[in-house]
Scaffold this active site. Structure first.
Site, PDB file in Angstrom:
ATOM      1  N   SER A 133       5.334 -47.713  69.924  1.00 51.62           N
ATOM      2  CA  SER A 133       4.025 -47.406  69.335  1.00 51.62           C
ATOM      3  C   SER A 133       2.808 -47.587  70.224  1.00 51.62           C
ATOM      4  CB  SER A 133       3.823 -48.225  68.069  1.00 51.62           C
ATOM      5  OG  SER A 133       4.472 -47.565  67.026  1.00 51.62           O
ATOM      6  N   LYS A 144      -6.082 -52.665  66.693  1.00 53.04           N
ATOM      7  CA  LYS A 144      -5.209 -51.991  65.727  1.00 53.04           C
ATOM      8  C   LYS A 144      -5.262 -52.725  64.390  1.00 53.04           C
ATOM      9  CE  LYS A 144      -0.435 -50.229  65.328  1.00 53.04           C
ATOM     10  NZ  LYS A 144       0.864 -50.114  66.010  1.00 53.04           N
ATOM     11  N   SER A 168       2.810 -45.562  66.464  1.00 52.00           N
ATOM     12  CA  SER A 168       1.889 -45.804  65.375  1.00 52.00           C
ATOM     13  C   SER A 168       0.489 -46.225  65.816  1.00 52.00           C
ATOM     14  CB  SER A 168       2.467 -46.872  64.450  1.00 52.00           C
ATOM     15  OG  SER A 168       2.585 -48.108  65.138  1.00 52.00           O
TER      16      SER A 168
END
Ligand code: GLN
Length: 488
Positions: free
Chosen positions: A178, A79, A154
């Site tokens: 997330s 990420k 996210s």
């Protein structure tokens, strides 16, 4: 079968037996990304040369007998809020568009010394604030099950990349859902570890008391293997500790759940949850019963305070954490600025997106002198009550079972046009971060329009072993995690 279609453990097995090399594994992922990422937009940064260099270093470590891990040679998508030395880490924000960290996050150091390959940075909501991966500076990621839907957020790039076989395994972060929510929307498996189980050093902070890094993969056993690579105490993060180690064999070999007591919070099934989601989670409860577990209902009325408590604490911490982005120390500096004040003001105004600015304003508001007691202090009191209610549940039960989200993946644009509804979608995930608990999200069904539905298994602090074993047993008895989207 292409390498990119394999699980992480299958890939590692083939590398161990020298059937394939770490470089070939990375090349396979590169091929898949080149074929598909124009459609799904899972990656924010993908530097082929750098990835191959990472893979060659991994193979060297393996050849020298210095990569003694179960996942040696496996490529990992990371990420874009986890610092990687020499590779842009932007939090999908204009304000960090050119930030090249001078160091690796502790989890990256760990996975490199385990002989794994960092294989690109995956897209996310800007600064991990969001539930759709639409607020990224690099544009929205699309859900591989239906490109008109969001992948969740996210960590949407991470989950979508696993679902689209654009990665074999990935690292995400979870502040209020997330990791779990995009897993649920994309039909993959992900673990939000206990607060403190994984070092946060080098994770660009959103809300420091809630953030955790965790793995996203094709099944619970892969996720368990990746978790065992990244967990443990780190000198650089005072909140990290050594948690209970587990043997992967134990996780893999759990086929029944005799003696386990599971509770379903009845308040999770009130107003607002889609019928199909509720039904799938209830069917999963029946499957767990058929594996030998006892499943009972338990009342957790505090769920109604979850969203306000979370958004007050998260925004308060975020406004403080994000004050470091001032146009001087890192990233974007406005070319229009003519004084020091202007540098701060214009760089931040031009560098941050709408959602981030909204949260900075909300955070400053709840911390301001006239409102601190009414909002921030009250949220901390509610946090205490939420922790207490989980403790009470864990006196009787080994773990909790619940939905991850009230609905399946939203249509692109839907969440941003109704932000309040989007925030309410976090209702089942945020309490787990507030209480610092581990939770495993995994697929448990499909809606009538063929979108994945997820459930979560919520464990006692530092008892990842129980939820990972239960997840593995559930996946041995079901095949939802094996279903693949039609990528043509
Ligand atoms: N959707 C939540 C938020 O926007 C959770 C995000 C996260 O876990 N990073 O704050």
């Amino acid at each position: 079968m292409e390498i990119y279609e394999m699980t992480a453990l299958e890939t590692a097995e083939k590398i161990k037996s020298k059937e394939i090399s770490a470089v070939e594994a990375a090349e396979s992922v590169i091929k898949s990304v080149k074929e598909k990422d124009e459609i799904y937009n899972c990656y924010s940064h993908f530097d082929e040369e750098l990835i191959l260099e990472n893979a060659r270093s991994a193979q060297k470590l393996i050849d020298g007998g210095n990569a003694d891990s179960m996942l040696a040679g496996v490529p990992v998508a990371v990420k874009d809020n986890i610092c990687t030395k020499g590779e842009i880490t932007s939090c999908a924000s204009k304000i960090l568009y050119n930030f090249n960290p001078p160091y690796d996050a502790s989890v990256i150091k760990k996975l490199k010394s385990a002989g794994m390959t960092v294989c690109g940075k995956v897209n996310m909501d800007e600064f991990a604030m969001g539930s759709t991966t639409e607020t990224s500076f690099y544009g929205a990621t699309k859900n591989p099950w239906n490109i008109e839907r969001v992948p969740g957020g996210s960590s949407g790039g991470a989950a979508a990349s696993v679902a689209a076989c654009e990665s074999i395994i990935a690292l995400g972060s979870d502040t209020g859902g997330s990791i779990r929510q995009p897993c649920s929307f994309c039909g993959v498996t992900g673990l939000k570890p206990t607060y403190g189980a994984v070092s946060r050093y080098g994770l660009i902070a959103y809300a420091s008391s809630l953030d955790q890094i965790g793995p996203i993969g094709k099944n619970a056993v892969d996720v368990a293997a990746m978790f065992s690579v990244i967990c443990g105490k780190d000198e650089k993060d005072a909140t990290s500790i050594n948690s209970n180690p587990f043997s992967l064999e134990d996780i893999k070999n759990t086929k029944e759940l005799k003696g386990k007591k599971i509770c379903i919070p009845s308040d999770y099934f009130g107003k607002g949850i889609d019928f199909e989601v509720a039904e799938s989670v209830k069917k999963a409860a029946d499957t767990l019963k058929s594996l030998g577990a006892v499943v009972e209902e338990f009342s957790m009325p505090l769920v109604k305070y979850a969203i306000p408590t979370y958004y007050i604490i998260a925004c308060a911490e975020a406004c403080s954490n994000l004050s470091r982005f001032d146009g001087i120390k890192y990233g974007y500096k406005s070319p229009q600025a003519s004084s020091l004040r202007d540098v701060y003001f214009k760089s931040r105004s031009e560098g941050f997106g709408m959602e981030v600015k909204k949260r900075i304003m909300l955070g400053n508001f709840v911390l301001s002198s006239g409102y601190f007691d009414a909002y921030y202090n009250k949220a901390l009191k509610a946090k205490g009550l939420i922790v207490k209610s989980f403790n009470e549940a864990f006196e009787k039960y080994d773990f909790l079972l619940g939905p991850v989200t009230p609905s399946t993946a939203l249509k692109i644009g839907e969440g941003l046009s109704d932000p309040l509804a989007m925030y309410l979608g976090d209702i089942y995930t945020v309490m787990i971060n507030i209480a610092g608990l581990p939770s495993l999200a995994l697929p448990c069904g499909f809606s009538s329009d063929n979108m994945p539905i997820g459930m979560q298994l919520i464990g006692k602090p530092f008892d990842e072993k129980t939820i990972l074993s239960a997840g593995s047993a559930y996946q041995s008895a079901t095949d939802f995690h094996l279903k693949k989207p039609d990528l043509n």
